[in-house]
Design an enzyme around this catalytic site. Sequence first.
Site, PDB file in Angstrom:
ATOM      1  N   GLY A 533       0.886  -1.015  -0.068  1.00 28.34           N
ATOM      2  CA  GLY A 533      -0.024   0.063   0.051  1.00 28.34           C
ATOM      3  C   GLY A 533       0.958   1.170  -0.088  1.00 28.34           C
ATOM      4  O   GLY A 533       1.702   1.319   0.126  1.00 28.34           O
ATOM      5  N   GLY A 535       1.045   5.472   1.353  1.00 28.37           N
ATOM      6  CA  GLY A 535       0.068   6.658   1.932  1.00 28.37           C
ATOM      7  C   GLY A 535       1.013   7.891   2.222  1.00 28.37           C
ATOM      8  O   GLY A 535       2.027   8.139   1.252  1.00 28.37           O
ATOM      9  N   SER A 537       3.003   9.231   3.922  1.00 24.24           N
ATOM     10  CA  SER A 537       4.431   9.234   4.462  1.00 24.24           C
ATOM     11  C   SER A 537       5.263   8.037   3.849  1.00 24.24           C
ATOM     12  O   SER A 537       6.488   8.188   3.743  1.00 24.24           O
ATOM     13  CB  SER A 537       4.250   8.779   5.947  1.00 24.24           C
ATOM     14  OG  SER A 537       3.655   7.575   6.146  1.00 24.24           O
ATOM     15  N   LYS A 554       8.217  -0.152   5.639  1.00 23.15           N
ATOM     16  CA  LYS A 554       7.881   1.183   5.088  1.00 23.15           C
ATOM     17  C   LYS A 554       9.060   2.084   4.521  1.00 23.15           C
ATOM     18  O   LYS A 554       9.965   2.135   5.624  1.00 23.15           O
ATOM     19  CB  LYS A 554       6.900   1.935   6.142  1.00 23.15           C
ATOM     20  CG  LYS A 554       6.430   3.353   5.764  1.00 23.15           C
ATOM     21  CD  LYS A 554       5.458   3.789   6.482  1.00 23.15           C
ATOM     22  CE  LYS A 554       4.557   4.622   5.801  1.00 23.15           C
ATOM     23  NZ  LYS A 554       3.213   4.612   6.511  1.00 23.15           N
ATOM     24  N   ASP A 647      -3.470  10.703  12.439  1.00 20.13           N
ATOM     25  CA  ASP A 647      -4.204  10.104  11.237  1.00 20.13           C
ATOM     26  C   ASP A 647      -4.907   8.858  11.370  1.00 20.13           C
ATOM     27  O   ASP A 647      -4.395   7.990  10.767  1.00 20.13           O
ATOM     28  CB  ASP A 647      -2.915   9.754  10.065  1.00 20.13           C
ATOM     29  CG  ASP A 647      -3.488   9.987   8.642  1.00 20.13           C
ATOM     30  OD1 ASP A 647      -4.509  10.320   8.507  1.00 20.13           O
ATOM     31  OD2 ASP A 647      -2.656   9.446   7.844  1.00 20.13           O
TER      32      ASP A 647
END
Length: 811
Positions: A533, A535, A537, A554, A647
Amino acid sequence: MRSQTLKLLYKISFKTKDNNPYNMLLFLLIIMSFSRAANSKSLLLLRRGASLSVEGDDFITSPDNSFTCGFYGMGSNAYWFAIWFTNSKDKTVVWIANRDMPVNSQGSRVSIRGDGTMVLTDVDGRIKWQTNTTSIDIAAAELLNTGNLVLKNPQGDILWQSFDVPTDTLLPSQILTKDKRLTSSSRKGSFESGYFNLYFGSDNVLSLIYDSPDTSSLYWPNPDFDVYTSGRTNYNGSRLAVLDDTGVIQSSDHFQASASDKGFGIKRRLTIDPDGNLRIYSLINSTGLWMTTWQAISQPCQVHGVCGTNGICVYALTPKCICTPGYEMNDPSDWNAGCKPTFNKTLLNSQVKFLEVSQTDYFGSDLYYKPNFTLEACRELCRSDSLCKGFTYRTWGNGHCYVKSDLFNGFMSPDFPGSVYIKLPRSVQLSKPSIFHGSSNMCESHEAEILVGSPSMYEIARRTVRWGYIYLFCLALGAIELLFIVLGWWFLFTKHGVPASVEAGYRMISNHFRRFNYAELKKATNNFKEELGRGGSGIVYKGVLADDRVVAVKRLGDVFQGQDEFWAEMTTIGKINHINLVRMYGFCSEGRHRLLVYEYVDNMSLDKHLFYVNFLGWKQRFAVALGTAKGLAYLHHECLEWVIHCDVKPENILLDIEFQPKIADFGLAKMSQRDSPGSEITRIRGTKGYMAPEWALNHPLTAKVDVYGYGVVVLEMIKGVKLSNWVVDDAEDQEIPLKNLRRQVKETGQCGNSSWVESIVDPRLKGKFSRIQAETLIQIGLACVEEDRSKRPTMASVVQTLMECEDETEI
Ligand SMILES: *[C@@H]1O[C@H](CO)[C@@H](O)[C@H](O)[C@H]1NC(C)=O
Ligand SMILES: *[C@@H]1O[C@H](CO)[C@@H](O)[C@H](O)[C@H]1NC(C)=O
Ligand SMILES: *[C@@H]1O[C@H](CO)[C@@H](O)[C@H](O)[C@H]1NC(C)=O
Ligand SMILES: *[C@@H]1O[C@H](CO)[C@@H](O)[C@H](O)[C@H]1NC(C)=O
């Protein structure tokens, strides 16, 4: 100064043309005082036989005028013989002869006597300070460009120097040697000696120590680690430390650090501040103000004794001191004085009880350490020992018991895996310390009750969190803790006298947290192949570590901060551990690469289960609402706001196989570039539809922004529809559908009629849901999205409300 006086004089004398006799008198007075000021002289030398007096307003200045030496006044009638920076705005004092014995404004003088001693005498002629020089051929005192006051003989040899008797500051080229120490002032705005010292210990290591009449405690280098782990050695006995002209501090124990503005041409000082931290300051030419360019301790609570005896230093957005429950401040204006029991101590010898304060410990003062001990046995040990004031219990393996003879160096931190149990007389009535009464008022007002030891500690915290409400735990763990990560694991802990292997094992098990290198992660993710995914950041990839753990990696975007801050924050955030939070296994920081390694959560995020073909049954929805609330309540920890998520949305709530929610992406808000303007943060964090109104208003963000986001998520879960799809005609203002819902509930939800609930809950559930739970969730959801944040509940109270109806089975 002088020219200002002249201007003032000119203005006033000009006005006196109106011949008002009163003004004439004033004019005369001013003339008189001016003539006195005009007497003031600035000398380059103070010769033998000459003297300086307060009234004379005489100074010795260095040839380049950077430093001034003379009488420094504070308060109405207190003067010190001191050296200060001529050009800093507040005339920063770097050396004081008589710090604990100020002299009078009248009649006090400094003179060089015939026998060669420099003597400071008070009005009554009593000697308040003197150099111990006995050489009779001293010719004069002189202030060098380095800020060193020296006594020289006619040949120019230095026979005495102020550099040999430092106060709380070391200037460039001044050498700190064996048997010398820098001692902090007791508080800001005072010269009186405090308890914090920089000195060479008997082990040859440059150290910071809290040294009061009652107790002493070393806190730098980190006493958890041995000398070598801290990057020091103790075999060099020369014991020398110096700050050089480029802003590098070096010492004979291999300690070295640099100011962030390293280089020539900047005026600096190394000072031990009243908050116990050691800092390098650089003077900014244009403003005359000081900027901190290095500090020894990055987490204020690591300074021992900062909250005094029986005090606890709390890691919060702004660090603060509190008293141990059952204790109260000795002096409400001074944390150095610590806290005293509110009960009669003799009562501890009769019937006692224990009050648990979680995630809290007192460093040191262990009467006993017992591994493999049950909580009950530890309690008995403390109960039966009259010296015991409480005990710390660490929950790991079979439990570790530390019985405390004193409640000193208390700290409360999110990464401490245990609790302290305070021994109190049974008759004493109290609950937890007031800071933990989770009423919303408390949370709203906590920014106002700043209690930390000294103002400068608060200021530092304030500056670092000048976005305060976004940067979460103030400053993260200390530089030494960083080393801990860099060097990997080791086996030589000394804390609590725990056998090294035991403590190391504890770290291993409790953390599973480490630093990865880039190549390792590249391999684990198969060169960043499988994307899970993306996002605001960064992009998330699936990977498998060498030990077969499946992970989500990430990759953070470019806007993230420097290496040191990143590491520091990672160490704190990485140790946060809660069943409803996605576990962080480690991180990578290499060059410009910044990666985070998380546990891999199997079952996709909440939005996929709500808004698309699959949908969750009622039971799971309620469990998700409760679990998410628990995770957030943990992050907000009893109003301390350890972490504000910023968030909260369904995409960041992951579900495991059993539909337990796990919140992802926490702790990222503070990693954005510190110097970027406010809009930057909004761009990075926060998602339209889940952002509280105060984002737009540019108000400081508190944990209440997460409460708002949570409220939207809860309402979406009930309706099974994304908020943005509730109303189609006005997509711009997210408040409108919420207002409509509120009105609908208000109008229809009266007279004990519960059919309104049916009209709101997701029709896909076909009526299969608990009316009571649904009603509660709707009320909570609406309360959480109140426009006025003070009306929103805290996450802790949401958890409480939900737990009360958790067992509803009517479906
Ligand atoms: C001078 O000697 C006395 C007694 O030994 C000592 O207390 C004092 O600190 C010394 N003063 C200085 C400036 O070294
Ligand atoms: C000890 O430290 C001093 C000062 O840093 C240095 O000059 C000296 O060479 C060192 N001695 C040894 C044996 O390393
Ligand atoms: C500050 O002033 C000093 C002396 O006036 C000068 O040498 C130095 O270059 C200045 N530094 C900066 C950064 O402007
Ligand atoms: C504390 O209690 C003891 C015994 O009851 C009593 O003798 C003593 O005076 C008390 N002390 C204070 C300070 O109240």
